[in-house]
Scaffold this motif. Structure first.
Motif, PDB file in Angstrom:
ATOM      1  N   ALA A 144       0.838  -1.210   0.000  1.00 12.76           N
ATOM      2  CA  ALA A 144       0.000   0.000   0.000  1.00 12.76           C
ATOM      3  C   ALA A 144       0.871   1.257   0.000  1.00 12.76           C
ATOM      4  CB  ALA A 144      -0.936  -0.003   1.203  1.00 12.76           C
ATOM      5  N   GLN A 145       1.936   1.239   0.824  1.00 13.94           N
ATOM      6  CA  GLN A 145       2.826   2.402   0.886  1.00 13.94           C
ATOM      7  C   GLN A 145       3.546   2.616  -0.447  1.00 13.94           C
ATOM      8  OE1 GLN A 145       3.148   4.627   3.683  1.00 13.94           O
ATOM      9  NE2 GLN A 145       3.924   5.731   1.886  1.00 13.94           N
ATOM     10  N   SER A 146       4.010   1.522  -1.052  1.00 12.42           N
ATOM     11  CA  SER A 146       4.704   1.604  -2.342  1.00 12.42           C
ATOM     12  C   SER A 146       3.781   2.155  -3.440  1.00 12.42           C
ATOM     13  CB  SER A 146       5.214   0.213  -2.743  1.00 12.42           C
ATOM     14  OG  SER A 146       5.740   0.232  -4.054  1.00 12.42           O
ATOM     15  N   GLN A 147       2.554   1.658  -3.442  1.00 11.27           N
ATOM     16  CA  GLN A 147       1.610   2.099  -4.467  1.00 11.27           C
ATOM     17  C   GLN A 147       1.170   3.548  -4.254  1.00 11.27           C
ATOM     18  OE1 GLN A 147       2.338  -0.001  -6.658  1.00 11.27           O
ATOM     19  NE2 GLN A 147       0.295  -0.710  -7.294  1.00 11.27           N
ATOM     20  N   LEU A 148       1.085   3.940  -3.003  1.00 10.83           N
ATOM     21  CA  LEU A 148       0.721   5.328  -2.689  1.00 10.83           C
ATOM     22  C   LEU A 148       1.822   6.275  -3.171  1.00 10.83           C
ATOM     23  CD1 LEU A 148      -1.371   7.164  -1.354  1.00 10.83           C
ATOM     24  CD2 LEU A 148      -0.152   6.855   0.808  1.00 10.83           C
ATOM     25  N   THR A 149       3.060   5.888  -2.965  1.00 11.04           N
ATOM     26  CA  THR A 149       4.196   6.703  -3.432  1.00 11.04           C
ATOM     27  C   THR A 149       4.192   6.795  -4.959  1.00 11.04           C
ATOM     28  OG1 THR A 149       5.518   5.991  -1.526  1.00 11.04           O
ATOM     29  CG2 THR A 149       6.710   6.919  -3.405  1.00 11.04           C
ATOM     30  N   LYS A 150       3.954   5.673  -5.591  1.00  8.64           N
ATOM     31  CA  LYS A 150       3.909   5.646  -7.051  1.00  8.64           C
ATOM     32  C   LYS A 150       2.782   6.526  -7.572  1.00  8.64           C
ATOM     33  CE  LYS A 150       4.740   1.739  -9.105  1.00  8.64           C
ATOM     34  NZ  LYS A 150       4.579   0.352  -9.638  1.00  8.64           N
ATOM     35  N   SER A 151       1.618   6.464  -6.911  1.00  2.04           N
ATOM     36  CA  SER A 151       0.470   7.280  -7.318  1.00  2.04           C
ATOM     37  C   SER A 151       0.783   8.772  -7.218  1.00  2.04           C
ATOM     38  CB  SER A 151      -0.747   6.932  -6.454  1.00  2.04           C
ATOM     39  OG  SER A 151      -1.860   7.685  -6.846  1.00  2.04           O
ATOM     40  N   ASP A 152       1.491   9.173  -6.153  1.00  2.11           N
ATOM     41  CA  ASP A 152       1.879  10.582  -5.994  1.00  2.11           C
ATOM     42  C   ASP A 152       2.799  11.023  -7.145  1.00  2.11           C
ATOM     43  OD1 ASP A 152       0.432  10.956  -3.700  1.00  2.11           O
ATOM     44  OD2 ASP A 152       2.105  10.483  -2.341  1.00  2.11           O
ATOM     45  N   GLU A 153       3.731  10.156  -7.508  1.00  4.99           N
ATOM     46  CA  GLU A 153       4.646  10.478  -8.619  1.00  4.99           C
ATOM     47  C   GLU A 153       3.876  10.635  -9.934  1.00  4.99           C
ATOM     48  OE1 GLU A 153       7.429   7.283  -8.630  1.00  4.99           O
ATOM     49  OE2 GLU A 153       8.425   7.894  -6.763  1.00  4.99           O
ATOM     50  N   ILE A 154       2.917   9.740 -10.149  1.00  6.22           N
ATOM     51  CA  ILE A 154       2.100   9.805 -11.373  1.00  6.22           C
ATOM     52  C   ILE A 154       1.285  11.097 -11.399  1.00  6.22           C
ATOM     53  CG2 ILE A 154       0.217   8.695 -12.663  1.00  6.22           C
ATOM     54  CD1 ILE A 154       2.797   7.148 -12.840  1.00  6.22           C
ATOM     55  N   GLN A 155       0.758  11.497 -10.240  1.00 10.04           N
ATOM     56  CA  GLN A 155      -0.012  12.745 -10.156  1.00 10.04           C
ATOM     57  C   GLN A 155       0.832  13.915 -10.641  1.00 10.04           C
ATOM     58  OE1 GLN A 155      -3.137  13.309  -9.574  1.00 10.04           O
ATOM     59  NE2 GLN A 155      -3.965  12.182  -7.827  1.00 10.04           N
TER      60      GLN A 155
END
Length: 503
Positions: A144-155
């Motif tokens: 969840a933490q990894s995907q949240l970080t990735k989502s922020d980068e994509i944003q």
């Protein structure tokens, strides 16, 4: 009248089937009462583990129907959908699981991952944050933490890509969208934006790939089909353009852009098909007219003009209109110098014009781009033979007729020249000797060009009167000297009558 015994027999015949049906209905009620949902769940799990996805799905469907409040039935069914690559179907089931059991972190994590792939970043981040706040295991927390970080980068990348796109920096925008789509593989908006970048960059193949994906990812994507149709049209592919615009109209028959474009493509497609049918029927002049109509229908899209001229070039070459063919073919080759078909057609036209060296050049150029084309190889060999032949004797030139001349025209030219060069017309010994040779050449030319078999050989670069290659030919006695012509009347039953008197 039907007998009682017959009726009794029929009843007895059907009783076993009725009993079976009653037994089946009883078993169904029994299963419903004492755990058929559990049975379906158990069978579904076994089939899923065995990789029998379709059968597993059927059992989970039955489990959901049997108990709509069973969150595990939805979760298992979503698992099968994901294994089958049907993420669109899995997403509602995962949402139902979360609705029935909000603390089911595995379902929420899976839903977040699907939403991220679809580019629904805000919703995905919400799921990942809720997983981190709930009772979870270490593995789920790390994911969840990894995907949240990735989502922020994509944003951040999405914001940058939009800024680059709006600034018309399409190369940068496309590169940024590449990174976004690596993660958000089902994001329709990003694919459509990247397709527009590719269009602006002139990379139509890549634009087509993205738009095709977008048309599948979004079920009612009329705009993707419209853009696909216009791209194919700009490339001169009228058949694919027509196919894509029809897909648009299937979704929305009243779509103004698609309907307007459809009428144009349909008209053009019909004209091209009609022209090709005329080609097949060898009605070349009509085909030329039809392709000229194609250029009038669409004068602004260069590939269609090029296509029309290419086919006109072919029609003119086939119909032996060599001069026109050379002109049109040359025009096409200015824009498309490596067009093998046009090179072959112009080479054939050059042969008809007896410009053998030019024909050889075209065939050699064509051979560089199509090494294994048998037609090129044969055409080149023929042109080389004809060039060699033209440097010796050319029966067409001897009679002063074109290679396309009909038999009547050949005979008429022969008679005129035979009258002019008959040896009896000359008294001076040197002039008579020259006339004799000329007269023999004229007679040989007539003999070859009025005999279909001999003329065909000559047209393919062979000399039927050459004793070296045609020793067994029945007409080789022409080479025996002028004395072989004693008593021969070259004018048949005409008004001329000459006597040969030699000392």
């Amino acid at each position: 009248m039907v007998s009682i015994d017959h009726v009794a027999h029929k009843i007895l015949t059907y009783i076993p089937y009725v009993l079976v049906l009653i037994d089946l209905r009883y078993e169904g009620v029994k299963c419903g009462r004492d755990g058929s949902v559990d049975n379906h769940m158990e069978m579904g799990k076994k089939l899923l583990a065995a990789g029998q996805l379709a059968d597993a799905l059927s059992h989970f469907h039955a489990a959901v129907d049997g108990d709509p409040k069973n969150y595990m039935a939805y979760y298992r069914r979503a698992t099968v959908f994901l294994a089958m690559g049907k993420s669109k179907s899995a997403l509602p089931d995962l949402s139902k699981v979360i609705e029935l059991k909000p603390d089911f972190t595995s379902a929420r994590l899976q839903r977040g991952n699907l939403l991220l792939k679809q580019g629904r970043l805000d919703e995905a981040e919400s799921d990942f944050k809720k997983v981190l706040k709930s009772n979870h295991n270490n593995k789920e927390e790390r994911e969840a933490q990894s995907q949240l970080t990735k989502s922020d980068e994509i944003q951040r990348l999405v914001t940058q890509a939009r800024s680059s796109f709006n600034s018309q920096d399409y190369v940068t925008a496309a590169a940024q969208l590449d990174t976004i789509i690596e993660t958000c593989i089902w994001d329709v908006t990003s694919r459509e934006m990247r397709a527009e970048c590719f269009i602006q960059m002139g990379e139509m193949g890549k634009a087509i790939s993205d738009l095709k994906a977008a048309s599948k990812l979004k079920s009612d994507n009329t705009q993707a089909f419209y853009k696909l149709s216009t791209i194919y049209y700009s490339l001169g592919d009228h058949e694919m353009s027509l196919s894509e615009v029809r897909e648009c109209l299937k979704l929305d028959p009243d779509h103004k852009q698609c309907y307007s474009h459809y009428k144009q493509v349909k008209k053009l497609n019909k004209q091209i098909q009609s022209a090709e049918e005329l080609m097949q029927e060898q009605r070349y002049e009509d085909a030329v007219s039809k392709y000229e109509a194609v250029m009038k229908t669409e004068p602004n899209v260069h590939p269609f003009s090029l296509l029309a001229k290419e086919r006109i070039c072919h029609a003119l070459a086939e119909s032996q209109q060599a001069s026109r063919a050379v002109s049109v073919c040359s025009e096409v080759l200015q824009s498309s110098p490596e067009n093998v078909n046009v090179l072959k057609d112009r080479a054939e036209a050059y042969i008809q014009e007896e410009q053998y060296e030019e024909a050889i050049k075209d065939y050699e150029t064509a051979a560089k781009h199509s090494e294994n084309d048998r037609q090129i190889k044969e055409g080149l060999e023929r042109a080389q033979r004809l060039l060699k032949q033209s440097q010796r004797r050319d029966y067409y030139k001897i009679l002063g007729v074109k290679r396309t001349a009909q038999k009547k025209e050949i005979i008429r030219a022969y008679r005129k020249l035979a009258q002019q060069w008959h040896p009896d017309n000359f008294q001076d010994p040197e002039e008579k000797k020259k006339a004799e040779k000329k007269f023999i050449d004229i007679a040989q030319a007539k003999e070859v060009l009025t005999d279909p078999e001999m003329r065909t050989k000559f047209d393919h670069g062979e000399d039927p009167m050459d004793p070296e290659s045609q020793q067994s030919h029945r007409h080789h006695n022409f080479h025996g000297g002028f004395n072989n012509f004693q008593g021969f009347n070259p004018f048949g039953s005409g008004p001329f009558n000459f006597k040969f008197n030699f000392n």
